[in-house]
Design a protein around this motif. Sequence first.
Motif, PDB file in Angstrom:
ATOM      1  N   ALA A 153       1.144  -1.545   0.241  1.00  0.00           N
ATOM      2  CA  ALA A 153      -0.196   0.484   0.070  1.00  0.00           C
ATOM      3  C   ALA A 153       0.491   0.715   0.399  1.00  0.00           C
ATOM      4  O   ALA A 153       0.656   2.424   0.156  1.00  0.00           O
ATOM      5  CB  ALA A 153      -1.213  -0.111   1.522  1.00  0.00           C
ATOM      6  N   GLY A 176      -4.088   4.170   0.050  1.00  0.00           N
ATOM      7  CA  GLY A 176      -5.787   4.190   0.531  1.00  0.00           C
ATOM      8  C   GLY A 176      -6.002   2.744   1.168  1.00  0.00           C
ATOM      9  O   GLY A 176      -4.886   1.920   1.393  1.00  0.00           O
ATOM     10  N   GLU A 177      -7.212   2.207   0.701  1.00  0.00           N
ATOM     11  CA  GLU A 177      -7.938   1.111   1.022  1.00  0.00           C
ATOM     12  C   GLU A 177      -7.296  -0.105   0.032  1.00  0.00           C
ATOM     13  O   GLU A 177      -7.554   0.617  -1.122  1.00  0.00           O
ATOM     14  CB  GLU A 177      -9.158   1.162   1.353  1.00  0.00           C
ATOM     15  N   VAL A 179      -7.990  -1.683  -2.458  1.00  0.00           N
ATOM     16  CA  VAL A 179      -8.974  -1.971  -3.451  1.00  0.00           C
ATOM     17  C   VAL A 179      -8.577  -2.706  -5.047  1.00  0.00           C
ATOM     18  O   VAL A 179      -8.282  -2.073  -5.393  1.00  0.00           O
ATOM     19  CB  VAL A 179     -10.507  -1.895  -3.756  1.00  0.00           C
ATOM     20  N   ASP A 198     -13.948  -2.503  -7.523  1.00  0.00           N
ATOM     21  CA  ASP A 198     -14.585  -0.884  -7.264  1.00  0.00           C
ATOM     22  C   ASP A 198     -15.945  -0.762  -7.781  1.00  0.00           C
ATOM     23  O   ASP A 198     -16.373  -0.070  -7.719  1.00  0.00           O
ATOM     24  CB  ASP A 198     -13.313  -0.357  -6.629  1.00  0.00           C
TER      25      ASP A 198
END
Length: 215
Positions: A153, A176-177, A179, A198
């Motif tokens: 990340a 960030g997350e 995804v 997403d």
Amino acid sequence: MAETFDCAVPDSRVAGLAAAARAVRAGRLVVLPTDTVYGIGCDAFSTSGVAALLAAKRRGPDMPVPVLVGSWTTIDGLVGRVPQEARDLIEAFWPGPLSVVLPHAASLSWDLGRTKGTVMLRMPLHPVALELLRDVGPMAVSSANVSGQPPAADAANAREQLGDLVDVYLDGGPSGEPVASTIVDLTADVPRLLRTGDVSAEQVAEVIGREVAPA
């Protein structure tokens, strides 16, 4: 010795993008930020680069490497025919977290793994990634981690896992997350959802005007 460039600092960003472009053109590996997770990438047409990428991830060719592009129009040179549904999805979701799988152009000389004549394409929504892609062209890019470990990340975590197997690390801050992108396979008569990320199946169906088969 691998170099890390802080892309939040203008001079470092310029120097980092230049160093990354040189590495890609030489068939070497770079780590770059994307809108999902950090990626490890190389020139999509470099057989040795893709082999080095798979070796760095400790992964075999059974999971082909996706290709990132810097513009919508780039795909016209990479696939045999772009169906209208693909163009509609690209217009709706690119740049962004949607990958499309299409038959690649028969004339292309590349080795992304056991693709069965297909290629997975995406245009990431990240300014650093887009600037590099628009400079060097299509890149084979996979998540910047050793297989079995969590995707990186941030650039520091990518470097912890991949070390000096990568020439240049472009630090674009935390991603960030983590995804993943949604993957839609458009190689058959019926569109098929290979992975939900997403972008939802409902959003895909709304754009193309018909249901998408589950994986």
